[in-house]
Design a protein around this motif. Structure first.
Motif, PDB file in Angstrom:
ATOM      1  N   UNK A 138       2.678   2.196   3.293  1.00  0.00           N
ATOM      2  CA  UNK A 138       2.775   0.972   2.492  1.00  0.00           C
ATOM      3  C   UNK A 138       1.577   0.053   2.721  1.00  0.00           C
ATOM      4  N   UNK A 139       1.288  -0.194   3.970  1.00  0.00           N
ATOM      5  CA  UNK A 139       0.298  -1.219   4.331  1.00  0.00           C
ATOM      6  C   UNK A 139      -1.145  -0.707   4.209  1.00  0.00           C
ATOM      7  N   UNK A 140      -1.401   0.494   4.751  1.00  0.00           N
ATOM      8  CA  UNK A 140      -2.790   0.969   4.845  1.00  0.00           C
ATOM      9  C   UNK A 140      -3.177   1.785   3.607  1.00  0.00           C
ATOM     10  N   UNK A 141      -2.445   2.861   3.340  1.00  0.00           N
ATOM     11  CA  UNK A 141      -2.794   3.682   2.167  1.00  0.00           C
ATOM     12  C   UNK A 141      -2.422   2.943   0.882  1.00  0.00           C
ATOM     13  N   UNK A 142      -1.285   2.268   0.876  1.00  0.00           N
ATOM     14  CA  UNK A 142      -0.824   1.590  -0.336  1.00  0.00           C
ATOM     15  C   UNK A 142      -1.465   0.225  -0.546  1.00  0.00           C
ATOM     16  N   UNK A 143      -1.966  -0.390   0.524  1.00  0.00           N
ATOM     17  CA  UNK A 143      -2.590  -1.709   0.414  1.00  0.00           C
ATOM     18  C   UNK A 143      -1.613  -2.783  -0.044  1.00  0.00           C
ATOM     19  N   UNK A 144      -0.364  -2.665   0.380  1.00  0.00           N
ATOM     20  CA  UNK A 144       0.678  -3.602  -0.086  1.00  0.00           C
ATOM     21  C   UNK A 144       0.329  -5.059   0.234  1.00  0.00           C
ATOM     22  N   UNK A 145       0.435  -5.908  -0.764  1.00  0.00           N
ATOM     23  CA  UNK A 145       0.241  -7.347  -0.535  1.00  0.00           C
ATOM     24  C   UNK A 145       1.505  -8.079  -0.965  1.00  0.00           C
TER      25      UNK A 145
END
Ligand SMILES: NC(=O)c1ccc[n+]([C@@H]2O[C@H](COP(=O)([O-])OP(=O)(O)OC[C@H]3O[C@@H](n4cnc5c(N)ncnc54)[C@H](OP(=O)(O)O)[C@@H]3O)[C@@H](O)[C@H]2O)c1
Length: 325
Positions: A138-145
Motif C-alpha cells: 500500500x505505502x511503498x509500491x502503491x504510494x498511498x496518500x
C-alpha cells in the motif's frame, strides 16, 4: 527440542516432528521460546522447493535438516552478548524466514519487534509476513496518500484482509475488495465499503488510486479501466501452480503487459524491517489492525494446518500453537 522439519523437498505430508538440538546463539541474535507460529504460502514454497527456480538460492537438494515456518510470536529466552534492545522475558513477534515451527528459534534483532502486552501470541504470530507485505504494498509500491481510493483484490486471505485494515489506517477514503462470496461478510466487517464476489463474476469499476492485488487473475486491461489518473497496481502474488517458475510467470506477464499498456504496475517484494514491525505493533495495540485467525492448530496437527494452507482458500490466517507462554 521439538520442531517440524524436513530433510528433502516435500509436500506437507513429508514434514516430521523431530527432536533437534537447541540452536547456538550468535552474539548479535536473540533466542525466542516460540508460543505460536503463523503460516504463510512462503512456508510451503520453502519446504516444497517450488517453484523450482527458488532452488537456485535455497539449494538444489536439502543437505541438512531444515525447520519449517517463518512467522512466530513468543518470549525471549536469552540474548547474545551484543544485543541491547531485547531482554529475557520480553514478548516478541517477527519473521525469521525459516525455523519458526520449533520450540526455540534464533532471530536477528532486525526481524523482531516487541509484542504489546494486550495482544495474544496467536495474533502476534498471524501478523508479520502478511502485515509487512500489505503495508509495503500500500505505502511503498502503491504510494498511498491520505484520501486515496483503494481496491484490494484477494481480500480474504492473509495479506488481503490485513491490507483492507491497513488501507484505512493509512488514511484511505474508500476501500473496496474482491473475494469469494463466502468471505464477503468477514471482509465487510473489516471495513471494506463494497465487496465484489469474483465467483459470481462481480467486477469493481473504480476509479482507484491504488490496487493491491494478491492473486493476479485480472488482465492489465481490466485493471487499467478501473485506475484513476496516476493510479498504481501493486501486485503481491499470483495464482499459479506452475512448478518451474510459479507466480514469477504471472509477474513477468503482468509487467510486460503493463509496459505495453502504459499502466503503472509494480511488483511487491516484501522485506523484513524492524521499523515496520514496530508500526504494525502500534496498530495492533490501538486496535486499527486486528488479524482474523481462522483456526489455531495444536503443534501435533501442524501438517494438517499446512495442507489446508496449500489449498489456497484460507480465511484470514492459520496459526499453530507451538508451546506455552
Ligand atoms: N511478494 C511478496 O513479498 C509476498 C509476500 C507474502 C505473500 N506473497 C504471495 O501473495 C499471495 C497471497 O498471500 P496470502 O498470504 O494472502 O495467501 P492466502 O492467505 O493463502 O490467501 C489466498 C487468498 O486468495 C484468494 N483466492 C484464491 N483464488 C482466488 C481467485 N481466483 N480470485 C480471487 N481471490 C482468490 C482466497 O480467497 P477466497 O477463498 O475468498 O477465494 C484466499 O483467501 C500468495 O501467492 C503469496 O505467495 C507474496
Amino acid at each position: 527440542m521439538r520442531a517440524l522439519t524436513y530433510d528433502r523437498y516435500t509436500d506437507a505430508s513429508g514434514l516430521e516432528q523431530s527432536d533437534i538440538p537447541v540452536p547456538e546463539l550468535p552474539a548479535d541474535r536473540v533466542l525466542v521460546r516460540v508460543v505460536a507460529a503463523g503460516l504463510n504460502p512462503f512456508d510451503w514454497h520453502m519446504y516444497r522447493g517450488e517453484p523450482y527456480f527458488m532452488r537456485l538460492q535455497e539449494g538444489f537438494t536439502v543437505r541438512e535438516r531444515r525447520t519449517a515456518g517463518a512467522d512466530f510470536a513468543g518470549v525471549v529466552e536469552a540474548t547474545g552478548s551484543e544485543v541491547r534492545d531485547f531482554a529475557p522475558g520480553d514478548r516478541v513477534f517477527g519473521d525469521i524466514g525459516n525455523g519458526a515451527l520449533s520450540e526455540l528459534a534464533v532471530a536477528r534483532v532486525t526481524s523482531l519487534a516487541k509484542l504489546p502486552e494486550e495482544i495474544s501470541f496467536e495474533i502476534g504470530a498471524a501478523t508479520p509476513m502478511a502485515g509487512l507485505t500489505a503495508l509495503q504494498a500500500l505505502r511503498d509500491a502503491g504510494g498511498l496518500t491520505e484520501g486515496a481510493r483503494v481496491l484490494v483484490w484477494g481480500a480474504s486471505g492473509g495479506v488481503g484482509h490485513l491490507a483492507v485494515q491497513l488501507a484505512r489506517a493509512l488514511g484511505a477514503s474508500r476501500v473496496d475488495a474482491v473475494c469469494s462470496g463466502r468471505n464477503a461478510a468477514m471482509v465487510r466487517a473489516l471495513g471494506a465499503d463494497s465487496v465484489f464476489d469474483y465467483t459470481a463474476d462481480e467486477r469493481p469499476t473504480g476509479p482507484y488510486d491504488v490496487v493491491v492485488d494478491t492473486v493476479a487473475t485480472a488482465s492489465v486491461a481490466t485493471l487499467k479501466r478501473m485506475l484513476a489518473p496516476g493510479g498504481r497496481v501493486a501486485t503481491v502474488g499470483g495464482i499459479s501452480r506452475g512448478r518451474v517458475l510459479g507466480p514469477a510467470t504471472v509477474a513477468v506477464r503482468r509487467l510486460a503487459s503493463a509496459k505495453l499498456q502504459r499502466t503503472d504496475a509494480r511488483m511487491v517484494m516484501a522485506r523484513v524491517a524492524a521499523a515496520d514491525l514496530d508500526l504494525l505493533a502500534a496498530l495492533l495495540a490501538d486496535g486499527r489492525l486486528c488479524p482474523v485467525v481462522d483456526r489455531v492448530y495444536p503443534f501435533d496437527d501442524a501438517v494438517e494446518a499446512l495442507t489446508a494452507l496449500e489449498g489456497g482458500h484460507v480465511r484470514g490466517k492459520l496459526v499453530v500453537r507451538v508451546g506455552d507462554a
